[in-house]
Design a protein around this motif. Structure first.
Motif, PDB file in Angstrom:
ATOM      1  N   GLN A 152       3.829   9.781   0.041  1.00 49.40           N
ATOM      2  CA  GLN A 152       4.771   9.205   0.467  1.00 49.40           C
ATOM      3  C   GLN A 152       6.020  10.023   0.120  1.00 49.40           C
ATOM      4  O   GLN A 152       6.194  10.078  -1.309  1.00 49.40           O
ATOM      5  N   SER A 153       7.097  10.261   0.761  1.00 53.42           N
ATOM      6  CA  SER A 153       8.317  10.912   0.127  1.00 53.42           C
ATOM      7  C   SER A 153       9.202   9.751  -0.256  1.00 53.42           C
ATOM      8  O   SER A 153       9.050   8.507   0.394  1.00 53.42           O
ATOM      9  N   ILE A 173       9.662   6.055   1.316  1.00 53.46           N
ATOM     10  CA  ILE A 173       9.748   4.689   0.530  1.00 53.46           C
ATOM     11  C   ILE A 173      10.812   3.773   0.874  1.00 53.46           C
ATOM     12  O   ILE A 173      10.636   2.594   0.954  1.00 53.46           O
ATOM     13  N   LEU A 174      12.044   4.470   1.067  1.00 51.75           N
ATOM     14  CA  LEU A 174      13.106   3.741   1.316  1.00 51.75           C
ATOM     15  C   LEU A 174      12.944   3.038   2.643  1.00 51.75           C
ATOM     16  O   LEU A 174      13.633   1.851   2.785  1.00 51.75           O
ATOM     17  N   ALA A 183       0.695  -1.070  -0.040  1.00 53.72           N
ATOM     18  CA  ALA A 183       0.024  -0.039  -0.004  1.00 53.72           C
ATOM     19  C   ALA A 183       1.114   1.266  -0.043  1.00 53.72           C
ATOM     20  O   ALA A 183       0.590   2.301  -0.559  1.00 53.72           O
ATOM     21  N   SER A 184       1.967   1.259   0.568  1.00 52.21           N
ATOM     22  CA  SER A 184       2.567   2.396   0.815  1.00 52.21           C
ATOM     23  C   SER A 184       3.274   2.971  -0.336  1.00 52.21           C
ATOM     24  O   SER A 184       3.217   4.222  -0.701  1.00 52.21           O
ATOM     25  N   LEU A 185       3.718   2.042  -1.384  1.00 51.60           N
ATOM     26  CA  LEU A 185       4.430   2.777  -2.354  1.00 51.60           C
ATOM     27  C   LEU A 185       3.225   3.599  -3.253  1.00 51.60           C
ATOM     28  O   LEU A 185       3.563   4.482  -4.090  1.00 51.60           O
ATOM     29  N   ALA A 186       2.053   3.004  -3.218  1.00 50.52           N
ATOM     30  CA  ALA A 186       0.996   3.535  -4.160  1.00 50.52           C
ATOM     31  C   ALA A 186       0.568   4.945  -3.749  1.00 50.52           C
ATOM     32  O   ALA A 186      -0.163   5.614  -4.219  1.00 50.52           O
ATOM     33  N   SER A 187       0.852   5.318  -2.498  1.00 46.74           N
ATOM     34  CA  SER A 187       0.394   6.636  -1.964  1.00 46.74           C
ATOM     35  C   SER A 187       1.189   7.694  -2.490  1.00 46.74           C
ATOM     36  O   SER A 187       2.384   7.822  -2.500  1.00 46.74           O
ATOM     37  N   LEU A 190      11.720  11.855  -5.187  1.00 44.85           N
ATOM     38  CA  LEU A 190      10.670  10.872  -5.571  1.00 44.85           C
ATOM     39  C   LEU A 190      10.238  11.591  -7.088  1.00 44.85           C
ATOM     40  O   LEU A 190       9.954  12.709  -7.388  1.00 44.85           O
ATOM     41  N   ILE A 191      10.595  10.660  -8.220  1.00 40.20           N
ATOM     42  CA  ILE A 191      10.223  11.405  -9.658  1.00 40.20           C
ATOM     43  C   ILE A 191       8.937  11.048 -10.105  1.00 40.20           C
ATOM     44  O   ILE A 191       8.432   9.960 -10.026  1.00 40.20           O
TER      45      ILE A 191
END
Length: 325
Positions: free
Chosen positions: A31-32, A36-37, A24-28, A130-131
């Motif tokens: 998230q900075s 993410i890392l 879930a977290s990556l899709a948000s 984050l690109i």
């Protein structure tokens, strides 16, 4: 002599180790890159996967098959080479001592170690960006949507790294290492990936598989006392100092948490036989210089994923200590 196989130091770890994070977290959108890392790091011990990977370096492309399994105590990684010379490589690592790894550098033995401690060290030397995808067109790698994180150096002594991370599983689908002008030096990319499912039923083969790699710092005081480094880029900390028998080759490993630099000092007996070098091979800089200490010639080599001028400056700054034995 320096072998290309040894290009990236103590890494002795295969490229097939990856950063993982929850679905879930990556899709948000909130998230900075740093978050993410960090979340990938937290979940890195839980996901099993396998796939086909291409590795591009110095205008050459290799294809390998990868299997990665974890069981809470150990992680197991297996590489099978699908082109060129036949070869298979396996590695067993204790997860308590060895953290997540970003695959880049020499494809046989690359990977930069990440842990909660090293992440704090990395932040001192790199920015995390984050690109966003242009025009809302998702980035896709191996048929999977990806979030892209650029790890950008704060000075001219490191190289930028771009990660494309699977938004569903959190696996790093592609890593790209660049020079300071933005040219891609190395590229590691999944072309096919399977996550979980039947892989979760597989058992790690613990019997008969040596645990060769120690992720902890190992410093031989006799070696570290023998040499001094008048200059090293900021935040590069020593991870290893050891003397390799029988040639009395002194080897140092430094890391800023992401990039790794190996300094090799040959004995006078071998030094006279080695050439001087200043070159790049993919993302690795290779420098080999002669120094005279106490009337003896020593060959000093620096190898690492850093710019060539930085490697030359490190090599020029090596001195012999009065504490040497």
């Amino acid at each position: 002599m320096i072998k290309l196989k040894f290009l990236t130091f103590f890494k002795g770890v295969v490229l097939a180790s990856f950063l993982i994070q929850p679905i879930a977290s990556l899709a948000s959108e909130k998230q900075s890159a740093g978050q993410i890392l960090e979340k990938m790091l937290a979940a890195s011990r839980t996901v099993n996967y396998s796939g086909l990977v291409t590795y591009e370096k110095a205008a050459r492309i290799k294809t390998v098959e990868i299997l990665h399994l974890v069981n809470g105590d150990f992680s197991f990684r297996k590489i099978n080479h699908l082109d060129g010379p036949k070869g298979q490589y396996s590695k067993l690592l204790p997860v308590d001592n060895c953290a997540s790894l970003i695959p880049y550098g020499d494809y046989l033995i690359a990977s930069s170690i990440l842990s909660k401690e090293s992440m704090e060290q990395i932040k001192k030397s790199y920015y995390f960006d984050l690109i966003r995808a242009s025009e809302n067109i998702p980035v896709r790698v191996a048929g999977r949507d990806a979030a892209v994180v650029l790890i950008r150096p704060r000075d001219e002594h490191r190289l930028p790294l771009r990660l494309s991370i699977d938004t569903e599983s959190g696996i790093v689908l592609k890593t790209e290492l660049f020079n300071l002008e933005g040219k891609a030096l190395e590229r590691f990319q999944f072309i096919k990936l399977a996550v979980g499912g039947d892989l979760d039923l597989l058992q790690i083969p613990l019997d008969g598989l040596p645990n060769e790699f120690n992720c902890d710092s190992v410093v031989n005081r006799a070696v570290s006392d023998a040499w001094r480094f008048r200059w090293m880029p900021s935040n590069f900390l020593i991870r290893k100092a050891e003397r390799l028998a029988p040639a009395r080759q002194d080897t140092f490993v430094f890391s800023d948490g992401l990039a790794v630099v190996t300094v090799i000092i040959e004995s006078p007996k071998l030094s006279s036989k080695l050439p001087e070098l200043k070159l790049n091979y993919g993302g690795a800089s290779i420098v080999s210089l002669k120094h005279i200490f106490d009337g003896k010639v020593f060959n000093v080599s620096v190898v690492g994923e850093i710019p060539l001028p930085t490697a030359i400056k490190i090599a020029n700054g090596v001195t012999y200590s009065s504490k040497a034995t």
